[in-house]
Scaffold this motif. Structure first.
Motif, PDB file in Angstrom:
ATOM      1  N   PHE A 157       0.617  -1.352   0.034  1.00 11.16           N
ATOM      2  CA  PHE A 157       0.035   0.129   0.071  1.00 11.16           C
ATOM      3  C   PHE A 157       0.927   1.266  -0.139  1.00 11.16           C
ATOM      4  O   PHE A 157       0.404   2.255   0.173  1.00 11.16           O
TER       5      PHE A 157
ATOM      6  N   LEU B  67      -5.772  -9.877   5.924  1.00 10.96           N
ATOM      7  CA  LEU B  67      -6.267  -8.843   5.792  1.00 10.96           C
ATOM      8  C   LEU B  67      -5.013  -7.992   5.687  1.00 10.96           C
ATOM      9  O   LEU B  67      -4.703  -6.653   6.293  1.00 10.96           O
ATOM     10  N   GLN B  69      -3.943  -5.913   3.026  1.00  5.59           N
ATOM     11  CA  GLN B  69      -3.710  -5.005   1.843  1.00  5.59           C
ATOM     12  C   GLN B  69      -4.269  -3.550   2.183  1.00  5.59           C
ATOM     13  O   GLN B  69      -4.099  -2.768   1.605  1.00  5.59           O
ATOM     14  N   TRP B  70      -4.715  -3.768   3.609  1.00  4.32           N
ATOM     15  CA  TRP B  70      -5.015  -2.202   4.162  1.00  4.32           C
ATOM     16  C   TRP B  70      -3.933  -1.611   5.318  1.00  4.32           C
ATOM     17  O   TRP B  70      -3.859  -2.312   6.202  1.00  4.32           O
ATOM     18  N   GLU B  71      -3.608  -0.655   4.943  1.00  8.82           N
ATOM     19  CA  GLU B  71      -2.665  -0.044   5.843  1.00  8.82           C
ATOM     20  C   GLU B  71      -3.273   0.219   7.302  1.00  8.82           C
ATOM     21  O   GLU B  71      -2.608  -0.092   8.328  1.00  8.82           O
ATOM     22  N   LEU B  72      -4.609   0.170   7.418  1.00  9.82           N
ATOM     23  CA  LEU B  72      -5.312   0.418   8.777  1.00  9.82           C
ATOM     24  C   LEU B  72      -5.160  -0.930   9.595  1.00  9.82           C
ATOM     25  O   LEU B  72      -5.202  -0.752  10.827  1.00  9.82           O
ATOM     26  N   THR B  74      -2.618  -3.037   9.253  1.00  8.64           N
ATOM     27  CA  THR B  74      -1.263  -3.925   9.061  1.00  8.64           C
ATOM     28  C   THR B  74      -0.814  -4.219  10.611  1.00  8.64           C
ATOM     29  O   THR B  74      -1.437  -3.708  11.497  1.00  8.64           O
TER      30      THR B  74
END
Lengths: 217, 495
Positions: A157, B67, B69-72, B74
């Motif tokens: 990302f 899960l 792919q989301w920076e939230l 990580t």
């Protein structure tokens, strides 16, 4: 033990004792530590970090890298005191540093990232071990490229994939077969990825401090 | 010692500091209904969400793409978010609820100035929510157990100040003649928390200390959050419920006072051994080792008080869910303190430092000890403040056995896997590639995730049960005395 004043006074004394003994004393001992200036060259150590690397450090903190990576090289094997077979030998023998890290190594950091867990390897000198931008970008994009079997999460990302027009970007990541973007697309680092890589490259201990000479063996 | 009672809720009473007639337990319980339900419900909700985050964290350790792919979400963010939820959402809310109720009961006073507590509850839980949100969007600090952003801390601080004032006033205007050991531990916890929290926020977040002084402050905070905030509340509960349910006085009450003061002094010096081998002066680590070893002295006394009381009464573990949970916690407290002293030695720490072993040891403290003790306390408190019965014995059994087996499995997996990991990290000759060491921890991490699923099941049973009891009808007065029979009060053994 029925008087509120006695109990509370006693409790406050224990707080003051612990705080003064551990926190205040270490602050007095280490809080004024200065960088070391080499008398011949006039350089100061540890060297300051460049602005972009400092921005990258912020990204390192925002991503919580400290949850899995320490930044400290522990002291080398001490023949006199170690009892179990290995000691802290691993740190230096693994090439994570040529000497132990000491308090002075951290005085330039506004936020110290010693860490408490080694899910992954220590990063105190990772910029010296892997000294190319490309390696770090590949590693952040997908750690399995450089290190098959790694369990580090991908930070894809931090990169954007875009269609290659007539003019492919020189900054596109050079990714091996199977990891890259589909044909006709290229992967570019965002400014945060660039800054983070600059920070990782700045992690090195290639200077000496008077209190701890490099290991010579 | 002559003015302190060896038994909770002693029946001889002349009105204490105020000289007023003490309230009956029934009146106190009813007056504590709203704060107990508010803090209890918030803690149960946080615990459930925290368990989900713990599972995500655990899965990511062996399946990094999960899960991913989301920076939230990580790993570096869900892990501190989980710890913050667990420590400040679950553990502290539950601790508040249990602490208030014990404090009110032992002070023989009904709830006064309840609005203070409701305001505090609002500030605290909004503060935790802001902290979690801040961590997930990346405003996190790298300090263990203090990852919350600087803008969340003042909310928690305001909440805490209100609570500490309330507790001190409740104790000051108590209507009992005696103070009881649980009250001392609660007062200690209520003073220690704002002190360490304030100092840590100041020296780590608002005006960061220089260099590795931060690491010393961070370890001092994280250790004391466990040792001088959570543990005293757990000890207050153990000292209250074990004698209460067994109907016998504390085994050696005189020593309880010695244990209290020595625990405060010694335990607050333990903790810095976690920096062993690191870039700090050796005396800082040595004091942590000495502190951990000296802590064994009060731990042995506390252990005698808890375990000798239990001798010959183990049959009661079957009939009292409260005793079952609290005593599980008391056993864990004794054992984790011994384990902490063992791993403080430099030669042991060379192996366990930075490995999953430390996660196992930590969970043995904050879960097997503190969390299990809080479960037991809530099982005792809720029916009494609500005047309702727990609807299902089956759900309680399910809760106990899933959580007990889950935490034992987790701790075993982390301690064994972590020990192997530590040996291999330190042996670059046999394991030159670090990634092989990582790979060898995988089976243990999968076992940890299985344990997490067991815990999630237990917490779901508990949450369902908790909200179910809120919906039940109250029981009529005539059957209450039969259901909630307080054990026969002991004569005061001292004087």
């Amino acid at each position: 033990m029925n008087k509120l004043s006695v109990i509370i006074t006693g409790i406050l004394v224990t707080i003051a004792f612990s705080w003064a003994g551990l926190v205040l004393t270490s602050h007095v001992q280490l809080g004024a530590l200065e960088h070391h200036v080499d008398e011949l060259s006039g350089d100061s150590f540890p060297p300051p970090r460049a602005g972009i690397a400092r921005r990258g450090k912020k990204t390192y903190q925002e991503l919580g890298c400290v949850a899995c990576h320490t930044q400290q090289v522990r002291r080398p094997r001490d023949e006199e005191t170690w009892r179990l077979p290995y000691g802290y030998a691993g740190d230096i023998e693994r090439g994570w540093g040529e000497r132990q890290s000491v308090a002075r190594d951290y005085i330039r950091d506004e936020v110290v990232l010693l860490g408490t867990r080694r899910v992954g390897p220590d990063l105190m000198t990772v910029g010296g071990r892997e000294d190319t931008r490309e390696w770090h970008h590949r590693h952040l994009y997908d750690p399995r490229i450089n290190t098959p079997g790694s369990t580090m999460p991908s930070y894809s990302f931090l990169y954007k994939t875009r269609a290659v027009d007539d003019d492919p970007s020189p900054r596109a990541l050079d990714l091996p077969e199977g990891f890259g973007a589909p044909a006709g697309y290229e992967v570019l680092p965002t400014p945060r990825a660039d800054a983070l890589v600059q920070y990782l490259l700045s992690l090195r201990m290639d200077y000496e401090l008077p209190e701890v000479p490099a290991e010579n063996e | 010692m002559s003015d302190s009672s060896s038994h909770p809720d002693s029946s001889t009473n002349r009105g204490g500091a105020t000289g007023l007639q003490p309230f009956g337990l029934r009146a106190i319980d009813t007056s504590m209904r709203v704060p107990a339900v508010v803090f209890g419900a918030m803690s149960v909700l946080w615990l459930f969400v925290a368990t989900l985050f713990a599972l995500i964290t655990s899965f990511k350790l062996h399946t990094p793409g999960f899960l991913g792919q989301w920076e939230l979400l990580t790993f570096g963010r869900v892990q501190p978010a989980y710890m913050t939820m667990f420590l400040y959402g679950w553990a502290t809310n539950a601790g508040f609820g249990v602490a208030f109720w014990i404090m009110a009961r032992l002070s023989r006073n009904t709830l006064q100035a309840g609005v203070t507590l409701y305001t505090a509850a609002a500030f605290w839980n909004v503060g935790v929510l802001v902290a979690i949100f801040g961590i997930l969007i990346g405003h996190l600090n790298p300090h263990k157990w203090l990852e919350m952003p600087g803008y969340a801390a003042p909310l928690l601080f305001v909440a805490f100040a209100l609570i500490a004032v309330w507790a001190v006033l409740t104790f000051r205007f108590r209507r009992s003649d005696y103070s009881y050991v649980s009250q001392w531990y609660l007062l200690a916890a209520l003073f220690w928390f704002p002190a360490i929290f304030g100092i840590a926020c100041l020296m780590l977040v608002y005006a960061p200390a220089r260099g590795v002084v931060q690491s010393v402050v961070g370890m001092w905070y994280a250790h004391n959050l466990y040792a001088l905030w959570l543990t005293p509340i757990g000890l207050a509960a153990a000292y209250y419920f074990i004698p209460k349910i067994l109907g016998k006085p504390v085994h050696s009450y005189y020593f309880a006072a010695i244990a209290f003061w020595t625990y405060l002094v010694f335990a607050s010096w333990a903790g810095t051994q976690h920096l062993a081998g690191g870039p700090v002066p050796a005396w800082i680590i040595s004091s942590g080792i000495v502190g951990s070893l000296l802590t064994l002295f009060p731990v042995v006394i506390i252990g005698i008080n808890h375990h000798v009381s239990m001798a010959g009464n183990f049959g009661k573990l079957r009939t009292s869910p409260t005793l079952r949970f609290v005593y599980f916690g008391a056993v864990a407290f004794t054992s984790v303190s011994i384990l902490t002293a063992f791993t403080a030695f430099r030669s042991v720490r060379e192996v366990v430092q930075f490995t999953y072993f430390m996660d196992g040891q930590m969970q043995w403290g904050i879960y097997a000890w503190f969390t299990m003790a809080m479960f037991g306390a809530l099982y005792y408190i809720m029916p009494r403040v609500l005047n309702r019965e727990w609807p299902s014995a089956m759900l309680i059994r399910l809760h106990f056995w899933t959580c007990a087996s889950g935490i034992v499995l987790y701790v075993l997996a982390m301690c064994i896997g972590g020990w192997i990991q530590g040996i291999q990290i330190n042996n670059p000759g046999a394991y030159p590639d670090f990634v092989d060491v990582v790979g060898n921890t995988m089976p243990w991490l999968v076992a940890g995730s299985l344990a997490g699923i067991l815990l999630l099941l237990g917490h779901a049973a508990f949450a369902i049960h908790f909200f179910w009891i809120l919906l039940r009808p109250e029981i009529p007065d005539e059957s209450r005395s039969k259901l909630f029979k307080e054990p026969k009060h002991m004569k005061v053994a001292v004087k």
